[in-house]
Enzyme design. Structure first.
Site, mmCIF file in Angstrom:
data_model
loop_
_atom_site.group_PDB
_atom_site.id
_atom_site.type_symbol
_atom_site.label_atom_id
_atom_site.label_comp_id
_atom_site.label_asym_id
_atom_site.label_seq_id
_atom_site.Cartn_x
_atom_site.Cartn_y
_atom_site.Cartn_z
ATOM 1 N N PHE A 140 0.805 -1.217 0.000
ATOM 2 C CA PHE A 140 0.000 0.000 0.000
ATOM 3 C C PHE A 140 0.836 1.264 0.000
ATOM 4 O O PHE A 140 0.361 2.321 -0.406
ATOM 5 C CB PHE A 140 -0.950 0.021 1.205
ATOM 6 C CG PHE A 140 -0.265 0.257 2.541
ATOM 7 C CD1 PHE A 140 0.077 1.535 2.949
ATOM 8 C CD2 PHE A 140 0.025 -0.801 3.389
ATOM 9 C CE1 PHE A 140 0.708 1.761 4.167
ATOM 10 C CE2 PHE A 140 0.663 -0.595 4.598
ATOM 11 C CZ PHE A 140 1.008 0.708 4.993
ATOM 12 N N GLU B 44 -5.142 -3.838 -1.814
ATOM 13 C CA GLU B 44 -6.567 -3.515 -1.869
ATOM 14 C C GLU B 44 -6.895 -2.256 -1.057
ATOM 15 O O GLU B 44 -8.019 -1.755 -1.118
ATOM 16 C CB GLU B 44 -7.403 -4.693 -1.361
ATOM 17 C CG GLU B 44 -7.214 -5.074 0.093
ATOM 18 C CD GLU B 44 -6.042 -6.005 0.343
ATOM 19 O OE1 GLU B 44 -6.032 -6.669 1.397
ATOM 20 O OE2 GLU B 44 -5.116 -6.064 -0.503
ATOM 21 N N SER C 108 5.889 -6.869 4.022
ATOM 22 C CA SER C 108 6.483 -7.163 5.329
ATOM 23 C C SER C 108 7.276 -8.464 5.277
ATOM 24 O O SER C 108 7.062 -9.316 4.404
ATOM 25 C CB SER C 108 5.390 -7.271 6.393
ATOM 26 O OG SER C 108 4.596 -8.435 6.162
ATOM 27 N N CYS D 131 9.745 1.353 3.456
ATOM 28 C CA CYS D 131 10.706 0.348 3.923
ATOM 29 C C CYS D 131 12.119 0.898 4.007
ATOM 30 O O CYS D 131 12.994 0.262 4.601
ATOM 31 C CB CYS D 131 10.669 -0.888 3.028
ATOM 32 S SG CYS D 131 11.300 -0.603 1.359
ATOM 33 N N GLU E 102 9.374 -3.725 13.000
ATOM 34 C CA GLU E 102 9.211 -2.681 11.988
ATOM 35 C C GLU E 102 7.892 -1.965 12.283
ATOM 36 O O GLU E 102 6.815 -2.514 12.082
ATOM 37 C CB GLU E 102 9.180 -3.278 10.588
ATOM 38 C CG GLU E 102 9.082 -2.215 9.502
ATOM 39 C CD GLU E 102 8.954 -2.785 8.105
ATOM 40 O OE1 GLU E 102 9.419 -2.144 7.158
ATOM 41 O OE2 GLU E 102 8.369 -3.875 7.962
#
Length: 499
Positions: free
Chosen positions: A149, A176, A226, A281, A382
């Site tokens: 996303f 989505e 992830s 990230c 994270e």
């Protein structure tokens, strides 16, 4: 309510599963759109469309492919603002940040425009008597991309332009949570002349992902997300005989030595930790301060962080927008709430932040945690939000050991005036991307992006030379043509004579 449907075979295809997911405006908390979630049969339809298109696209000339890509690049450039507006509306990032995302995606389209030189093979002549050996690279077939996303335009453009330039056809399964940008990218590719079925966009959840991972006609899968999901993607797709590049999570460190320019380091820390609300990230989420520099550095970071303007992404005065969902906002806040109990000093607590007139938005302010311990949740996980942890180390060696002990190895940076220390750091640190006085060392398009350890599963980094190799496979062709002036040589049961 607006509905985002699939893009299959060069046209919009309405969802047939009857399942839809909500798409929320993060600035208001209002569900503005629903997105169709694909069934297994719809996944099969998208893959079949790509498979049918590969029969001709895989045999197309490089000139035909690059003609489309050059036209596509022009259309993307002309529609930067339109794509950015979709990102702002569904992801929440500020417009300038969304424009930057589109620009970085365009870099890979430009790389794909030059695919003619990237796909040149090798030829060795006369390796034996009238024997030549050539090495060539050919497309895989149908390949799939599963994207996150946080960069709904850039990360898909890290994948499909190179894939289709190499002669593959593509099925994209975007997040989505913010699906509209992916459809816009596909529509513009169609307008540029890309044949039907070469690029397909399939919306869905785990049902669609698992169907792609298991589909016998999907040759390779690219993923960014992830670490737990990257590991699952790699394991599952590999077990089904597919080539996989799965980029996972990160805990990126910024090492600040006592000789560093502290103002530059503080500017970099704020930009890299809080830009895009920390939802990237390559965000710097851990600063490691060496020696007595820590107190001054934390104060400078705090002074800058307190001035950041948070608000809706379509407000040109906003420097940071909301988080993608309320659930994610609450999860990020939980790390700040628990930090003090786990030994950290909460210098800034942004968890109570709200914006007048947008009280139901997914807002969170900037948080700064000092003296964070390596066994705390805020350091180990994270967080993917605007939370910066500061850790202390007495020496360079202690700091590097701390960084290398992390299970993640995506990106890292060092701030120093000492060239010798910087050179030593770039060789000793265990990470795939290193910045020297550069906080977010994302490579330009013609170098590859990727981390080490639990930040990457698979052998190939994304885009650049690694991306081209990932989307092609090598073939070696050995040829011997008889000289028409010589008689037939007869049968020889021995090995070919190379000497």
């Amino acid at each position: 309510m607006k509905t985002v449907n699939h893009w299959i075979g060069g046209k919009t295809v309405e969802g047939a599963s009857g399942n839809y997911g909500p798409v929320t405006d993060p600035a208001t908390g209002v569900v503005t759109t629903q997105v169709a979630l694909a069934s297994v049969d719809e996944v099969d339809a998208a893959v079949q469309a790509a498979k049918d298109a590969f029969r001709t696209w895989g045999q197309s000339s490089l000139a035909a492919r690059t003609k489309v890509l050059f036209a596509y690049r022009a259309l993307l450039d002309a529609n930067r603002d339109a794509i950015a507006e979709l990102i702002v509306a569904e992801h929440g990032k500020v417009h300038s940040d969304a424009l930057g995302e589109v620009a970085r995606g365009l870099e890979i389209v430009e790389l794909a425009c030059g695919i003619t030189t990237q796909l040149k093979g090798e030829l060795s002549t006369s390796v034996s008597n009238r024997v030549d050996v050539a090495a060539i690279r050919q497309p895989l077939g149908v390949v799939a991309g599963i994207t996150p996303f946080n960069f709904p335009a850039m990360v898909p453009m890290w994948m499909f332009p190179l894939a289709i330039a190499c002669g593959n056809t593509f099925v994209l399964k975007p997040s989505e949570k913010d699906p509209s940008a992916a459809n816009k990218l596909a529509e513009l590719a169609h307008e540029a002349g890309l044949p039907d079925g070469v690029l397909n966009v399939l919306h869905g959840d785990k049902v669609a992902v698992d169907a792609l991972l298991a589909h016998p006609d999907v040759a390779a899968v690219s993923f960014v997300g992830s670490t737990p999901i990257a590991r699952y993607i790699h394991t599952t797709a590999s077990a089904n005989g597919k080539r996989v590049q799965a980029l996972g999570g990160a805990k990126n460190h910024m090492l600040v030595l006592p000789d560093a320019d502290l103002d530059a380091a503080a500017d970099a820390a704020v930009s890299a930790a809080y830009g895009s609300a920390g939802e990237r990230c390559m965000a710097i989420s851990a600063v490691v301060a060496v020696g007595a520099v820590g107190d001054d550095l934390v104060q400078k970071i705090r002074e800058r962080a307190e001035k950041i303007k948070i608000g809706p992404g379509n407000d040109p005065t906003s420097e940071m927008g909301p988080l993608i969902t309320k659930a994610h906002r609450d999860k990020v806040a939980s790390y700040v709430h628990g930090a003090a109990e786990q030994g950290a000093d909460v210098v800034l607590d942004g968890t109570g932040y709200s914006v007048d007139g947008f009280e139901d938005g997914h807002w969170i302010g900037l948080s700064l945690l000092d003296n964070v311990k390596t066994d705390s949740d805020a350091y180990r996980d994270e967080i993917f939000g605007p939370v910066l942890c500061v850790l202390r180390a007495d020496t360079y060696e202690e700091a590097v050991a701390l960084i290398n002990d992390s299970p993640f190895g995506n990106g890292t940076a060092i701030f120093t005036r000492d060239g010798g220390a910087a050179r030593r750091f770039q060789l000793e640190v265990q990470a795939g991307m290193v910045g020297v006085n550069v906080p977010i060392p994302v490579p330009v398009g013609y170098h590859s992006f990727g981390g080490w350890k639990d930040s990457l599963f698979g052998d190939h980094h994304i885009y650049g030379p690694d991306g081209i190799h990932f989307y092609t496979r090598g073939k070696v062709v050995t040829t011997r043509w008889p000289d028409p002036s010589e008689p037939h040589a007869g049968v020889d049961l021995g090995f070919p004579r190379n000497h």
